[in-house]
Scaffold this active site. Sequence first.
Site, PDB file in Angstrom:
ATOM      1  N   ARG A 196     -10.694  -5.066 -14.107  1.00 56.36           N
ATOM      2  CA  ARG A 196      -9.089  -6.069 -14.208  1.00 56.36           C
ATOM      3  C   ARG A 196      -9.339  -7.498 -14.558  1.00 56.36           C
ATOM      4  NH1 ARG A 196      -6.075  -1.962 -11.057  1.00 56.36           N
ATOM      5  NH2 ARG A 196      -7.203  -0.995  -9.945  1.00 56.36           N
ATOM      6  N   HIS A 248     -16.043   1.708 -14.442  1.00 58.87           N
ATOM      7  CA  HIS A 248     -16.103   0.994 -13.309  1.00 58.87           C
ATOM      8  C   HIS A 248     -16.874  -0.139 -13.080  1.00 58.87           C
ATOM      9  CE1 HIS A 248     -15.068   0.674  -8.942  1.00 58.87           C
ATOM     10  NE2 HIS A 248     -13.855   0.062  -9.305  1.00 58.87           N
ATOM     11  N   TYR A 259     -11.614 -10.734  -1.916  1.00 56.57           N
ATOM     12  CA  TYR A 259     -12.241  -9.716  -1.431  1.00 56.57           C
ATOM     13  C   TYR A 259     -13.972  -9.590  -1.832  1.00 56.57           C
ATOM     14  CZ  TYR A 259      -8.699  -6.772  -4.146  1.00 56.57           C
ATOM     15  OH  TYR A 259      -7.625  -5.887  -4.794  1.00 56.57           O
ATOM     16  N   ASN A 296       0.786  -0.906  -0.335  1.00 54.08           N
ATOM     17  CA  ASN A 296      -0.009  -0.172   0.077  1.00 54.08           C
ATOM     18  C   ASN A 296       0.740   1.187   0.082  1.00 54.08           C
ATOM     19  OD1 ASN A 296      -2.166  -1.385  -0.075  1.00 54.08           O
ATOM     20  ND2 ASN A 296      -3.038  -1.030   2.009  1.00 54.08           N
TER      21      ASN A 296
END
Length: 686
Positions: A375, A435, A469, A41
């Site tokens: 992605r 997105h 996720y 990160n």
Amino acid sequence: METLSRDLSWLRFNARVLQEAQSPAVPLLERLKFMAIFSSNLDEFFKVRVATLRRLVKLKKKTRAKLTERPKRQLREVLAEVARQQEEFGDTFREQLLPALNAQHIHLINEAELTEGQRAWVAQYFRDKVRDLLSPVALDDTLHHLFLKDQTVYLTFFLSKPVAAKGKAKAPAERVLVMELPTKRHGSRFVRLPDEGEERYVLFLDDVIRVGAAELFPAYEHVTVSAIKLSRDAELDIEEEVSGDLMEKIRSSLAKRATGFPARLLYDPEMPTETLRALTQKTGITDEELVEGSRYHNFRDFFGFPHFDDPSFHYPERPALPHPTLPRTGSLLAAIAARDHLLHPPYQSFDYVTRLLREAATDPRVSAVSITLYRVASKSAVVKALLKAARHGKQVTVVMELKARFDEESNLFWADKLKRAGANVLFTPPELKVHSKLLLISRREADDTTRNYAYFSTGNFNESTSELYTDHGLFTANPALTREADAVFGYLRDQHTQPELKQLLVAPFGLRAGLNALIDFEIRQAKKGKKAYVILKVNAVEDRGMIEKLYEASVAGVRVELIVRGIGCLVPGQPGFSENISQRGLVDRYLEHSRVYVFAHGGEEKVYVSSADWMTRNLDRRVEVAFPILDEELRAEVRHLLDLQRHDNVKARDFDNQFIAPTDGAPLIRAQEATYQHLKKLKRRR
């Protein structure tokens, strides 16, 4: 100071990640993974935010004066917080994790701690497995410029005190060489030494090379080995461009990224001054880009730390649960035609999505498949199913996002493959990112009518990240939703005709207005003395307009609950404007990624699930979709999972990053664990 608030808020989220690495309640080797996440990160933060601020600082004074904020001050405050976190990171590793590993008979040692027998073993390992992978380059007069690759660890060698060799010319008094650490070719950053009884030993590959350095440079008595790592500017700056071929611009920007100016050079504080001087001379790196680091860089490599077969070192196994209403075998299209279904990766398997695509690819009645890809996995089963559909004569439309940061190159690769297979690959204009996560399948039914099947999701069509996720996905054949999904794809095809929508809230033309209208309704209800609330679960709340609207709602008496994983620029609990707003965040085993918006709506609660955070870029410069959960049972399911997060008292933190402790007598609720158990019971009940 909007962007400063955003940056510091983002760093506050990273501090939560570091808290997980510090928690004795987290399994030992999982704590190392949180250290790796923290390091990754921070690398991304430097590559994007710090690099952007430095670009702004380098603007001419007159141009810089036109900015609404002061980049020099922002950069100073951001770097101060980064330095604090890096110091805490080092203390966590040295003072907490290394002793904890030692207590479990795992010793991450350096070359100075090797016993005589271990040193002999490592020296032989160097000769057999490592030496042939090394190719150091001398920083001498023959080298005019040294190019360092982004996010790559290099070892430097400072050679001094040449050894006189009979019959040979004396070597230069001092030399500096540099070499890429061969982690990929070696296969790992770590070397596990032979066990000694119950004691287990691990060595950095760096230290294996330190052991062999004298053998590598026999002409010198002293060889000092140090480590460096460069982070380069990763910002593409393509959103401001409005003309030309987008794919070529992306390819050009990717090429420039490799040679972008440095954001920071991390170096070993024990590095000889002669080495640092040679590096700055040959690379052109300035003092402001030098950041004192530690002996080792790239802690993301701890994702590959030796596993060790002890269950207590890892999270308990959580195999993906079979879905309660989707069939394990047989037609998914038939099941979706019968009713709506919610999917909750990683608790439930993402394979249902790839199965649906494979079924659509070979179903003779399916005529078209449309999908948005942001992605995808490196070996994408999703794209392979789309390729299969194209080869079976289906009309395949893929809206490929080329501006997905750090995934542009992979997306270009798959776009080329899809084009060659006959798919219609669409790219959005430079000023607009797609997105949203949408899939639409058109099928000719037995009665000769065409029916659409859709999958709306908060997560990417990526089977790799689906294991890490937490997301929600909706399978539906409800015409009220699929008709509007088709309209969104129509907009993406021509990029002009805004669809007429009643169910979906779609950015950039309807999401902001729709959210404002829903909050205004709550404000009117509160002013009438009726029950009014807004519950938001998002990754970020940053947009000034939406923050002001939530403050307005709070003043009117609307109860606002925020569950914010990352950036939170709204300040809750302040008398006079936000006393009715609370905020919490959650960091646990999985990365919280789903976005859920809940509105009381006069007792007829509305629940939307979305790909969009409440950031200006999501609301105004991206194609985002918020979809309602219309099925009453599924709406209750989403609400229950959201309520588990609202009442988490094990992993939840407040706005100031303090753990939210359970009240006296209250049962402990760990939302992610409770979610898994709930979905497991749901399977048995149906």
